[in-house]
Design an enzyme around this catalytic site. Structure first.
Site, PDB file in Angstrom:
ATOM      1  CB  THR A   1      -0.872   0.037   1.270  1.00  0.00           C
ATOM      2  OG1 THR A   1      -1.675  -1.137   1.331  1.00  0.00           O
ATOM      3  CG2 THR A   1      -1.774   1.265   1.290  1.00  0.00           C
TER       4      THR A   1
ATOM      5  NE  ARG B   1      -8.151  -8.339   1.637  1.00  0.00           N
ATOM      6  CZ  ARG B   1      -7.117  -7.507   1.614  1.00  0.00           C
ATOM      7  NH1 ARG B   1      -7.035  -6.584   0.670  1.00  0.00           N
ATOM      8  NH2 ARG B   1      -6.167  -7.587   2.526  1.00  0.00           N
ATOM      9  CB  VAL B   2     -12.769  -4.177   2.043  1.00  0.00           C
ATOM     10  CG1 VAL B   2     -12.181  -2.833   2.459  1.00  0.00           C
ATOM     11  CG2 VAL B   2     -13.804  -3.982   0.940  1.00  0.00           C
TER      12      VAL B   2
ATOM     13  N   GLY C   1       1.031  -3.882   4.877  1.00  0.00           N
ATOM     14  CA  GLY C   1       1.274  -5.279   5.221  1.00  0.00           C
ATOM     15  C   GLY C   1       0.037  -6.125   5.045  1.00  0.00           C
ATOM     16  CG  ASP C   2      -1.947 -10.379   6.539  1.00  0.00           C
ATOM     17  OD1 ASP C   2      -3.034 -10.110   5.987  1.00  0.00           O
ATOM     18  OD2 ASP C   2      -1.662 -11.509   6.960  1.00  0.00           O
ATOM     19  N   GLY C   3      -3.242  -6.754   5.418  1.00  0.00           N
ATOM     20  CA  GLY C   3      -4.393  -5.933   5.781  1.00  0.00           C
ATOM     21  C   GLY C   3      -5.517  -6.681   6.449  1.00  0.00           C
TER      22      GLY C   3
ATOM     23  CG  ASP D   1      -4.562  -2.397   6.075  1.00  0.00           C
ATOM     24  OD1 ASP D   1      -4.507  -2.907   4.940  1.00  0.00           O
ATOM     25  OD2 ASP D   1      -3.587  -1.841   6.604  1.00  0.00           O
TER      26      ASP D   1
END
Length: 396
Positions: free
Chosen positions: A246, A274-275, A298-300, A277
């Site tokens: 991001t 899917r959404v 990172g891993d949202g 962070d």
């Protein structure tokens, strides 16, 4: 100018108006290292960092995740269009993130990247005003390339916080944005290769046929489970610069007016709908003129459950410096997810900043401010170690 800031679990970059020295004592536990302007000297058992004792002008400032140089340079130029960047922070953040969308930064921002299970690219973006606490965001935006600018229109032309999916696209059309395909030959090839490899990896669990060897379609397992035990590590998804990436950007003027923004095309091969962070206030970004701001990457799917950007800002509100605030924003996640991967930047209202990362090889980020020694814009890099979950906190 490029600065490598050492190898440790958490490596933090901080600018400040006045320093004397800092000592970080090693111990059997993984240690925290901090880096400041000035030279460092390492001795047995102790790392001493000599700080620059002169007062440094820190504002205005633009800081963003990853090595997205062109986005930072453009945002800085826009911020400097008025003396001290006054009333330019929103323009700087929106145009900086928009630059990344146009450049398709790392194919993880903008069109033509991170196709979902159906091969379509969708976009998420957010803008937050630290003076009013107003937010404009879009999620699952389809067929519109200018996600961050549509988010700005949500902020400026509606009383809502977020619009999603086809309805967000219809809103964008009403605001004058044209519909066009976000799929490119490269993203189509990426999707075709994934399907040829039995759709691996994917984000399904507790379904049949086995999602680790099949593309589906899937149905729930017939045996009810009271608690699902995950049998696929999150780091199997190759989360990092080329996936789950991001652009998160913060701009601050000399009067400490702050805007923060994000833009992304999300997780590669995500389940449609899917959404992550990035468009969630407090997760992807958070800003408050009274305190400062933070942005995350990172891993949202994991990060949005813990609101790390909000945690970092609230830690600074409680009096903690950005270095400790950045740690605190990620530490909560590590309590539950030892295989988590991500990074967080925290900046206080005066322009002091820190970056913390976990589970990645390294995390580069861009900074533009008057504090640069070889020009305003510089690349700074944090090296991280995966699989560690304890740090020593050093008072700054």
């Amino acid at each position: 100018m490029k600065r490598h800031l050492g190898t440790c679990l958490w490596v933090l970059c901080l600018a400040s108006t006045a320093f004397s020295s800092l000592a970080v004592t090693t111990s059997p536990k993984p240690t925290l290292a901090s880096a400041f302007s000035g030279k460092s000297k390492t001795t047995a058992g102790t790392t001493a960092v000599k700080a620059n004792k002169t007062t440094v002008e820190l504002l205005p400032m633009v800081i963003n995740t990853w090595k997205f140089t062109a986005a930072n340079v453009l945002a800085w130029r826009i911020l400097k269009q008025s003396k001290g960047g006054l009333r330019q922070t929103r323009n700087a953040v929106v145009e900086g993130c928009s630059k990344c969308e146009k450049l398709q930064c790392d194919r993880t921002v903008g069109y033509g990247g991170s196709p979902d299970e159906l091969g379509e690219t969708t976009l998420d973006a957010m803008v937050m005003d630290g003076a009013t606490m107003d937010v404009g965001a879009v999620a699952g935006l389809r067929r519109i390339k200018d996600a961050i600018k549509v988010a700005r229109h949500v902020l400026e032309h509606t009383q809502h916080t977020m619009l999603v999916g086809d309805a967000a696209s219809a809103f964008a059309n009403a605001m004058g944005f044209e519909s066009e395909s976000l799929i490119t030959p490269e993203s189509k090839d990426m999707w075709l290769q994934w399907t040829a490899e039995n759709c691996q990896p994917n984000f399904w669990k507790n379904v049949h046929p086995d999602p680790k060897v099949s593309c589906g379609p899937y149905k729930p397992r017939p045996t009810p489970l009271t608690r699902w035990k995950e049998d696929r590590a999150r780091n199997e998804y190759e989360i990092g610069r080329k996936n789950h990436d991001t652009i998160g950007m913060i701009a601050i003027d000399v009067e400490s007016n702050i805007h923060a923004g994000t833009s992304t095309n999300g997780a590669r091969h995500k389940i449609p709908g899917r959404v992550g962070d990035s468009p969630i206030p407090g997760a992807g970004a958070y800003a408050d003129n009274e305190v400062g701001a933070a942005v995350a990457t990172g891993d949202g799917d994991v990060m949005m459950r813990f609101l790390p950007s909000l945690l970092a800002v609230e830690a600074m509100r409680a009096g903690k410096p950005p270095a400790e605030a950045a740690q605190e924003g990620l530490r909560r996640i590590l309590k539950y997810h030892k295989d988590f991967m991500g990074a967080l930047i925290a900046v206080d209202r005066l322009g002091n900043y820190a970056a913390a990362c976990y589970g990645l090889d390294e995390f580069p980020f861009m900074v533009s401010s008057p504090a640069g020694t070889d020009g305003p814009t510089r690349l700074e890099t944090v090296k991280c170690i995966a699989g560690q979950d304890k740090v020593n906190v050093v008072s700054l």
